[in-house]
Scaffold this motif. Sequence first.
Motif, short mmCIF file in Angstrom:
data_model
loop_
_atom_site.label_atom_id
_atom_site.label_comp_id
_atom_site.label_asym_id
_atom_site.label_seq_id
_atom_site.Cartn_x
_atom_site.Cartn_y
_atom_site.Cartn_z
N PHE A 123 44.70 46.84 37.68
CA PHE A 123 45.14 47.42 36.41
C PHE A 123 45.47 48.89 36.61
CE2 PHE A 123 43.97 49.95 32.66
CZ PHE A 123 44.85 49.42 31.72
N ILE A 141 39.60 45.00 38.92
CA ILE A 141 38.72 44.32 37.97
C ILE A 141 38.24 43.04 38.63
CG2 ILE A 141 38.57 43.23 35.71
CD1 ILE A 141 40.80 45.11 34.77
N CYS A 143 36.64 39.44 39.29
CA CYS A 143 36.74 38.20 38.51
C CYS A 143 35.79 37.15 39.06
CB CYS A 143 38.17 37.65 38.55
SG CYS A 143 39.42 38.72 37.85
N PRO A 149 37.74 37.56 34.40
CA PRO A 149 37.39 38.97 34.59
C PRO A 149 36.02 39.29 33.98
CG PRO A 149 39.61 38.74 33.71
CD PRO A 149 38.98 37.39 33.63
N ASP A 151 33.44 41.15 31.88
CA ASP A 151 33.62 41.92 30.65
C ASP A 151 33.37 43.40 30.86
OD1 ASP A 151 34.27 39.64 29.25
OD2 ASP A 151 32.23 39.28 28.52
N VAL A 154 36.39 44.97 32.55
CA VAL A 154 37.51 45.05 31.61
C VAL A 154 37.28 46.19 30.63
CG1 VAL A 154 38.73 43.86 29.75
CG2 VAL A 154 38.09 42.61 31.81
N VAL A 158 39.81 49.45 30.06
CA VAL A 158 40.46 49.69 28.77
C VAL A 158 40.03 51.03 28.18
CG1 VAL A 158 40.62 48.87 26.39
CG2 VAL A 158 40.78 47.24 28.29
N ALA A 172 42.41 44.35 26.18
CA ALA A 172 41.34 43.59 26.83
C ALA A 172 41.65 42.10 26.78
CB ALA A 172 40.01 43.88 26.15
N ILE A 175 44.23 41.18 29.41
CA ILE A 175 43.68 41.06 30.76
C ILE A 175 43.03 39.69 30.94
CG2 ILE A 175 41.94 41.99 32.34
CD1 ILE A 175 42.49 44.76 31.09
N GLN A 176 42.31 39.24 29.92
CA GLN A 176 41.69 37.91 30.00
C GLN A 176 42.76 36.82 30.06
OE1 GLN A 176 38.55 37.30 30.39
NE2 GLN A 176 37.51 39.20 29.80
#
Length: 516
Positions: A123, A141, A143, A149, A151, A154, A158, A172, A175-176
């Motif tokens: 990101f 990030i 995973c 990812p 939390d 993330v 953000v 957010a 991204i998920q």
Amino acid sequence: MARLHEYQGKAILAANGFEIPRGRAASTADQAVAAAKGLAGGEMGGEVVIKIQAWTTGRAGIGGVAFAKKPDDVRAHAARMLAMKVGQFPVEAVLVEEKIDIEREFFLSFAIDDAARAPVIIFAVGGGSGIEERAASTRRIACDVNCGPLDSAVGEAVASCGLSPVHAAQLAESIQRLFAAARSVEARSLEINPLVLTKGGQFVAADCRITIDDYAVVRHPELGIEIAREFDHPPTALERVAYAVEQNDHRGTFYFAQLATIAAKDSKGLVGFHGAGGGGSMMSMDAIVNAGFTIANFTDTSGNPSASKVYRAARIILAQPDLVGYFGSGSGVASQEQYWSAYGLAKAFWELDLDIPAVIRLGGNTEDRAVDILQRMSKLLRAPVEGYRKTDAPATIAGRFAELVGSAGGTKWKPRAPRMPKFVKNKSATMLPVKGGRVWIDTARWSQIRPAVETHSSGLIVDRAGAPAAALPNEEFANKDSELLACDVECRLAGVEGFYLELDILGLEQLIGGAR
């Protein structure tokens, strides 16, 4: 890894909850105009962007991105782009989309981290070109392979963006969703660059690039991927034909990729390249390039391929126009029996009445027999075919190849349909089915050719009641296509007329037009 175009990737993103610009792909200028008008219900009501659909970066820098407000401008840009080539391959489609008003840009990328054996999302604040130079400002990030990812990661990413709570929550969620989209098609990578926040407050995927795991392609027919391999261009018609050969015959490997359709400036000409084994093939390609030639294709037949497969590979290589020669060279230490490859090449060269020089290095088991087959076949051809062994260095035979091409007087290859004996498909001829083809025997001449056919077929064809017949049950006989190909070649070399093995290559005749 198999690639998808931008418009195909965006469809996957949309199916996983992303907002994407309105638009559609077009393969003609008229379709592009219709797409632009369709964005405003029949008349252009705003500016649109037209983008070439090609597997390359920096499209704007090569004239592959343009904006237009009028139908005539859309038509002109689309026509120009559809006449472009990226590398040496044509652009087949453009994407026509609404222009979006951008407030901010972000970079999102899903990938498989091979070292960590886990997925990761990259990101960054700020999208567009030059992301590689801004690597220090990107965030990784982590995973979980099942849950996506983390939390916490993330949230940290953000929080660094200075967004309002509403927009932070939307980012957010994006991204998920990126992870979910990649997982839905088993992607190896999925990049959104840029993910934009519009002036209207929406997050929109403005561009994307995606590759699919080759082994997953069979599980996703909805993606319409024709060839589960990584190319730098959409599959050509000839690559599709070659891939079908590979899929229909799993005896050994056959890989074919077109590299160039015209020779480079100051090159001695285009060369059809036929390798055997990855490392040796790379070394041999270097040798032919260093000798001053442009390689038209990469081909690999290894892993103990059938003679029929090598024959089909040679036919496909020689479906390319303007070749000045055929250069074959592989590892030189292959454990496969080289005479099968020699038989496949010899049959293809005779059928196509080869009139450009060929230099073939078949190093490994039975290499002496392989060289002998090629040398004997050379006497029946209009151009020289020379065979070499593992002790002959690729650079040496590349030099010899250059000499032969130089002596050929500028001859360039013209693809043609294979020649076949007149008795083939005659109602009185005997036909015996084999894998991917059929054996034809001139029944009227059977008594004369019987000794040679029985000998060279190693007893696969025998006499029954004064007529030729298969010595094995149909299914077992059908899998002896390589042995019967060898019989075809040996009969030809012995001057015995009346035996012919016809092997199908689906789609090839249509490409070359059947001309001789």
